[in-house]
Write a protein that holds these residues in place. Structure first.
Motif, PDB file in Angstrom:
ATOM      1  N   ALA A 119       3.307   4.368  -3.534  1.00 45.87           N
ATOM      2  CA  ALA A 119       2.606   3.255  -4.183  1.00 45.87           C
ATOM      3  C   ALA A 119       3.377   1.937  -4.070  1.00 45.87           C
ATOM      4  CB  ALA A 119       2.347   3.597  -5.651  1.00 45.87           C
ATOM      5  N   ASP A 120       4.706   1.999  -4.207  1.00 47.24           N
ATOM      6  CA  ASP A 120       5.476   0.746  -4.177  1.00 47.24           C
ATOM      7  C   ASP A 120       5.450   0.116  -2.786  1.00 47.24           C
ATOM      8  OD1 ASP A 120       7.322   3.005  -3.447  1.00 47.24           O
ATOM      9  OD2 ASP A 120       8.702   1.326  -3.106  1.00 47.24           O
ATOM     10  N   VAL A 121       5.345   0.962  -1.766  1.00 47.56           N
ATOM     11  CA  VAL A 121       5.275   0.429  -0.402  1.00 47.56           C
ATOM     12  C   VAL A 121       3.924  -0.251  -0.164  1.00 47.56           C
ATOM     13  CG1 VAL A 121       5.227   1.068   2.048  1.00 47.56           C
ATOM     14  CG2 VAL A 121       6.947   2.078   0.515  1.00 47.56           C
ATOM     15  N   ILE A 122       2.861   0.376  -0.672  1.00 45.10           N
ATOM     16  CA  ILE A 122       1.536  -0.244  -0.549  1.00 45.10           C
ATOM     17  C   ILE A 122       1.539  -1.594  -1.272  1.00 45.10           C
ATOM     18  CG2 ILE A 122      -0.916   0.001  -1.160  1.00 45.10           C
ATOM     19  CD1 ILE A 122      -0.637   3.013  -0.856  1.00 45.10           C
ATOM     20  N   ALA A 123       2.109  -1.618  -2.484  1.00 45.00           N
ATOM     21  CA  ALA A 123       2.148  -2.862  -3.260  1.00 45.00           C
ATOM     22  C   ALA A 123       2.944  -3.939  -2.518  1.00 45.00           C
ATOM     23  CB  ALA A 123       2.756  -2.598  -4.636  1.00 45.00           C
ATOM     24  N   ARG A 124       4.065  -3.520  -1.947  1.00 43.21           N
ATOM     25  CA  ARG A 124       4.920  -4.477  -1.233  1.00 43.21           C
ATOM     26  C   ARG A 124       4.187  -5.043  -0.014  1.00 43.21           C
ATOM     27  NH1 ARG A 124      10.731  -2.752   1.262  1.00 43.21           N
ATOM     28  NH2 ARG A 124      11.324  -4.830   2.033  1.00 43.21           N
ATOM     29  N   ALA A 125       3.473  -4.168   0.710  1.00 43.33           N
ATOM     30  CA  ALA A 125       2.702  -4.635   1.869  1.00 43.33           C
ATOM     31  C   ALA A 125       1.647  -5.641   1.416  1.00 43.33           C
ATOM     32  CB  ALA A 125       2.051  -3.445   2.571  1.00 43.33           C
ATOM     33  N   HIS A 126       0.931  -5.287   0.356  1.00 43.60           N
ATOM     34  CA  HIS A 126      -0.125  -6.190  -0.117  1.00 43.60           C
ATOM     35  C   HIS A 126       0.449  -7.531  -0.570  1.00 43.60           C
ATOM     36  CE1 HIS A 126      -3.172  -2.673  -0.800  1.00 43.60           C
ATOM     37  NE2 HIS A 126      -2.994  -2.973   0.465  1.00 43.60           N
ATOM     38  N   ASP A 127       1.646  -7.514  -1.174  1.00 46.28           N
ATOM     39  CA  ASP A 127       2.308  -8.766  -1.564  1.00 46.28           C
ATOM     40  C   ASP A 127       2.565  -9.654  -0.346  1.00 46.28           C
ATOM     41  OD1 ASP A 127       2.325  -8.046  -4.195  1.00 46.28           O
ATOM     42  OD2 ASP A 127       4.436  -7.410  -4.241  1.00 46.28           O
ATOM     43  N   HIS A 128       2.826  -9.000   0.791  1.00 46.93           N
ATOM     44  CA  HIS A 128       3.072  -9.747   2.022  1.00 46.93           C
ATOM     45  C   HIS A 128       1.772 -10.047   2.784  1.00 46.93           C
ATOM     46  CE1 HIS A 128       7.285  -8.545   1.431  1.00 46.93           C
ATOM     47  NE2 HIS A 128       7.601  -9.478   2.310  1.00 46.93           N
ATOM     48  N   GLY A 129       0.623  -9.680   2.193  1.00 48.12           N
ATOM     49  CA  GLY A 129      -0.652  -9.906   2.892  1.00 48.12           C
ATOM     50  C   GLY A 129      -0.848  -8.966   4.070  1.00 48.12           C
ATOM     51  N   VAL A 130      -0.183  -7.799   4.032  1.00 48.84           N
ATOM     52  CA  VAL A 130      -0.259  -6.842   5.129  1.00 48.84           C
ATOM     53  C   VAL A 130      -1.247  -5.731   4.758  1.00 48.84           C
ATOM     54  CG1 VAL A 130       1.055  -5.143   6.470  1.00 48.84           C
ATOM     55  CG2 VAL A 130       2.121  -7.327   5.801  1.00 48.84           C
ATOM     56  N   LEU A 131      -2.204  -5.453   5.638  1.00 50.05           N
ATOM     57  CA  LEU A 131      -3.121  -4.335   5.421  1.00 50.05           C
ATOM     58  C   LEU A 131      -2.368  -3.024   5.635  1.00 50.05           C
ATOM     59  CD1 LEU A 131      -6.408  -5.421   7.277  1.00 50.05           C
ATOM     60  CD2 LEU A 131      -5.866  -5.599   4.835  1.00 50.05           C
ATOM     61  N   VAL A 132      -2.746  -1.999   4.867  1.00 48.88           N
ATOM     62  CA  VAL A 132      -2.115  -0.692   5.000  1.00 48.88           C
ATOM     63  C   VAL A 132      -3.142   0.314   5.528  1.00 48.88           C
ATOM     64  CG1 VAL A 132      -0.904   1.176   3.801  1.00 48.88           C
ATOM     65  CG2 VAL A 132      -0.554  -1.211   3.097  1.00 48.88           C
ATOM     66  N   ALA A 133      -2.765   1.010   6.588  1.00 48.68           N
ATOM     67  CA  ALA A 133      -3.633   2.031   7.178  1.00 48.68           C
ATOM     68  C   ALA A 133      -2.953   3.385   7.068  1.00 48.68           C
ATOM     69  CB  ALA A 133      -3.909   1.711   8.646  1.00 48.68           C
ATOM     70  N   ALA A 134      -3.769   4.440   6.984  1.00 47.85           N
ATOM     71  CA  ALA A 134      -3.209   5.787   6.965  1.00 47.85           C
ATOM     72  C   ALA A 134      -4.094   6.711   7.788  1.00 47.85           C
ATOM     73  CB  ALA A 134      -3.080   6.303   5.535  1.00 47.85           C
ATOM     74  N   LEU A 135      -3.456   7.648   8.465  1.00 43.65           N
ATOM     75  CA  LEU A 135      -4.187   8.616   9.283  1.00 43.65           C
ATOM     76  C   LEU A 135      -4.724   9.744   8.425  1.00 43.65           C
ATOM     77  CD1 LEU A 135      -2.670   7.057  11.548  1.00 43.65           C
ATOM     78  CD2 LEU A 135      -2.572   9.210  12.791  1.00 43.65           C
TER      79      LEU A 135
END
Lengths: 369, 369
Positions: free
Chosen positions: A149-165
């Motif tokens: 969860a913290d990685v997803i939050a950090r990505a979103h803070d940077h405006g980065v979309l998160v994808a998962a297989l």
């Protein structure tokens, strides 16, 4: 070839290319697709930074992404040495015997194993993220479940979309609940870790399961007709990995391996635990046969198998021992019959897509302009 | 939904439906598709004639086909009794023990096994053909390799197209060389006998391998989006089998089995040799698990396995023994969630196809009318 997702990312074609080579990722991005650099082979953050520099420099200011391998569950305080100690002697003996039987030479004294799986360990993946967020990465993909969860939050803070297989609708729903932005529905045909549901069935199941989240179709895609099929199934783009392995920009460091890929047919791959401990599609070789043989000791669970075989795989690759030499690759390997530039591959995909659209319009009795 | 092949056969939609039920085949044909009656369950020519009468009567003068199971190689003078004698006692004991463990009752004294595989034997298949050519069958399909040359010639003399199933480009080329007219490219996702190449990869490979022969896409198709995908891959139509099993016109003679099909997800099938001795996708059950268990005796080659298990399968079906109860079905079973009429299924396929065509046109930036 525009979808909501491609417009959101500012790319021309909804073609996502996963590759371990920064030059290939940059070329995919330059050609109007979206290059995604696979980070699993980097152990040292500096090596990743060097290759992200290279990717960024050659991307002509266009967007790109990074793919890490990060387990959602953290195992506290476990080191590589702890994991090494869990490998049974029987399995170490089986590796030695297998390499001896095929006459695979030893690495030189002090020579490091070039093939590493330490990128699978969470601490390594986290150090990769510290590097990644210094670059204008637009999408962060995780090949092994939802990221923490913290990685997803950090990505979103940077405006980065998160994808998962995801290899099943159930996995996909779990990703959606974890808050990821894009699901890569990866069918049975795909190279690398993959489940048992074919792309034809999986893609629409995942699209329905996570709507309105965008889904990328992965597994078995290597022509524009297959791109059209993936989009007809409801995907907002396609995700290709294998097809780039034999591009001119790729560097497999082995002409023998490239030749094997160019010669292989769609029936020459196998879904085996031989490389990592989880089922991953790869070229079928004497190596996978030995591990899949019920008469042998069988494979160990991830991450033990990867650590067990890392040095062996390095030796097989370095000395290009033909009958053992393999690589993760999908069934689409049968279509990889010549070395082409990334630009030529992308041109082929977009032209084939246009042909397929014309074809289905004719079948539907429509005239389209 | 028109292709060269659908025009040649005089049907409205390039949707081919394989089914063991004459009422379902007739309904597919009436709905504008092409119903194909599976003949494998008929032992007596009269039973086949009775059901072809029924199919013909309800087809409203529209075209339909027949699917037989005929090996290309003839084994001279081998009877069912000869084959029975080749079954090891260990395997007979395994069947008895498995049925006992699950409390499966015996058939009544003198009660015939309803489930037969004798349609696999060439002499039976030939007697079926003698019946079939009395009807205006427009297509003769063979599920097991190319039919023998004299059968192909006889079909062509009657103006009947010959189709054969293929799980690889190599099989498809062999069919083309044998002189067949249509190849059904059946992917890994499909129910029944199937290979290991996913539809996404297989269909275009087969299309290229046998061009200009028409190819039908089979395996994983149960929605209009999947129809569009199959056609985008170069097929001249789609071939669906599983989807009809839960239609209102189908009669599985078992509410328990219908309920199992309606409840099953795409991950609830397995490719197993348990039923016939060749890998066939079917519901995963305690029955398939037992045969696939490395600790058991394993399966026998075709046709031994089919003969060995025929009576057992009849008993399991008659007494609806839940945990053992299965049927050949594809991964598309996950989409079979309600009982619908054949007409409703065909309407859903054609509407979904139109939606998918509109979707890919939008992605391609085309406006179509």
């Amino acid at each position: 070839m525009e979808t909501e997702l491609s417009r959101q990312l500012g790319i021309e074609h909804a073609i996502f290319g996963f590759t371990p080579f920064p030059e290939v990722a940059a070329a995919i991005t330059r050609a109007g697709g979206f290059g995604v650099l696979g980070a699993v082979r980097y152990t040292a953050p500096d090596d990743l930074a060097r290759d992200l520099d290279r990717l960024h420099e050659h991307a002509d200011g266009k967007p790109y992404g990074l793919d890490v391998v990060m387990p959602a569950k953290k195992v506290e305080g476990v080191t590589e040495a702890d994991v090494e100690a869990m490998i049974p002697e029987e399995h170490r003996g089986f590796v030695r015997e297998l390499l001896d039987r095929h006459g695979v030479p030893e690495l030189a004294e002090g020579e490091a194993s070039g093939w590493r799986i330490t990128g699978w360990m969470e601490e390594v993946a986290r150090s990769q993220l510290d590097v990644a967020f210094d670059y204008p990465v637009k999408l962060l993909a995780n090949a092994l479940g939802s990221p923490p969860a913290d990685v997803i939050a950090r990505a979103h803070d940077h405006g980065v979309l998160v994808a998962a297989l995801a290899g099943s609708a159930r996995h996909a729903r779990r990703h959606a609940e974890a808050g990821i932005d894009v699901v890569v529905a990866q069918g049975y045909e795909a190279g690398g870790h993959t489940g048992e549901i074919g792309s034809m069935v999986l893609v629409p199941e995942v699209v329905e399961a996570v709507a309105p989240l965008p889904v990328l179709a992965a597994g078995g895609i290597g022509s524009g007709e297959q791109v059209a099929a993936g989009l007809a199934l409801g995907a907002q783009g396609v995700w290709l990995g294998s097809l780039w392995l034999t591009t001119e920009e790729a560097d497999l460091h082995s002409e023998a391996l490239t030749a094997k890929l160019l010669a292989a047919g769609s029936g020459d791959t196998v879904r085996s635990r031989a490389l990592t401990g989880k089922p991953a599609r790869q070229l079928r070789t004497a190596w996978t046969d030995a591990w899949d043989d019920p008469a042998g000791p069988g494979t160990l669970p991830m991450p033990l198998q990867g650590l067990l075989v890392a040095e062996a795989v390095s030796r097989i690759q370095k000395y290009e021992v033909g009958e053992l030499l393999g690589t993760p690759v999908g069934q689409i390997v049968g279509r990889m019959t010549s070395e082409r530039s990334v630009q030529a591959v992308v041109d082929d995909l977009t032209r084939g897509f246009e042909r397929a659209v014309t074809r289905v319009n004719r079948i539907a009795g429509r005239s389209a302009t």
